[in-house]
Design an enzyme around this catalytic site. Structure first.
Site, PDB file in Angstrom:
ATOM      1  N   PRO A 143       0.795  -1.238   0.000  1.00  6.73           N
ATOM      2  CA  PRO A 143       0.000   0.000   0.000  1.00  6.73           C
ATOM      3  C   PRO A 143       0.829   1.291   0.000  1.00  6.73           C
ATOM      4  CG  PRO A 143       0.046  -0.924   2.193  1.00  6.73           C
ATOM      5  CD  PRO A 143       0.778  -1.899   1.306  1.00  6.73           C
ATOM      6  N   CYS A 144       1.482   1.563  -1.120  1.00  5.15           N
ATOM      7  CA  CYS A 144       2.321   2.757  -1.222  1.00  5.15           C
ATOM      8  C   CYS A 144       1.497   4.046  -1.132  1.00  5.15           C
ATOM      9  CB  CYS A 144       3.144   2.713  -2.505  1.00  5.15           C
ATOM     10  SG  CYS A 144       2.184   2.425  -3.999  1.00  5.15           S
ATOM     11  N   HIS A 145       0.200   3.960  -1.355  1.00  5.00           N
ATOM     12  CA  HIS A 145      -0.652   5.146  -1.236  1.00  5.00           C
ATOM     13  C   HIS A 145      -0.747   5.635   0.209  1.00  5.00           C
ATOM     14  CE1 HIS A 145      -3.409   1.816  -0.416  1.00  5.00           C
ATOM     15  NE2 HIS A 145      -4.196   2.674   0.214  1.00  5.00           N
TER      16      HIS A 145
END
Length: 189
Positions: A143-145
């Protein structure tokens, strides 16, 4: 020669409430995830330009479950993607450490690039952490967001739609980034 029932690598394009998304997998796990686009064809083109993406559409059980989980996430549900296998062959140790640390973030939980670097054992490397996340082949599952710039700013995002997409994904998880909403107008009494 493999029969259709023994093929374990493949790809799928799925329609979600937030747009068309795509995934590709190998015998070991997920190798690619494409965040929402407006058309099935755009996702298909993005997937197929990456080496190692199979043209097969036969889906092992874990892929069927992953697709259901992605659709649930897109519909606003709190989904934990940590149980799905990844195939990150060819990814260097630094990026693997960053991805592992990012994958531990829960739904709606954010941190900064600098803090994530520290959690991954690479304190003082926020820019390098941002670059590693920009190369993330499986956003959402890694989950780089959920990683923000210093001071709670949105930071960059290499997916279609850029930081607007990142902000929308965070909003789906109940996270507000950016300036506070305007104050309510007083009634004057």
């Amino acid at each position: 020669m493999k029969t259709a029932s023994s093929i374990t690598a493949g790809h799928a394009v799925l329609e979600t409430v937030i747009g068309f998304m795509g995934i590709a997998w190998s015998e070991k796990g997920l190798i690619r995830l494409c965040l929402p686009e407006r058309s099935r064809e755009a996702v298909e083109r993005r997937l197929m330009r990456h080496p190692g993406v199979s043209t097969s559409t036969a889906q092992p059980l874990w892929v069927v479950e992953l697709i259901a989980s992605i659709k649930a996430y897109a519909a606003g549900e709190d989904v934990d993607f940590t149980g799905f296998p990844l195939d990150l062959d060819g990814v260097d140790d630094f990026r693997l450490a960053i991805y592992d640390a990012a994958r531990k973030l829960s739904y709606g939980e954010t941190t900064t690039y600098g803090e994530l670097a520290k959690r991954a054992g690479h304190a003082g490397l926020p820019r390098e952490t941002g670059a590693a996340l920009g190369a993330n082949p499986v956003p959402l599952v890694i989950p780089c967001h959920r990683i923000l710039a210093a001071g709670g700013k949105i930071g960059g995002f290499s997916a279609p739609g850029g930081s607007v997409t990142k902000e929308k994904m965070l909003a789906m998880e109940g996270v507000r980034v950016g300036p506070p909403p305007p104050a309510q107008v007083s009634f004057g009494f």
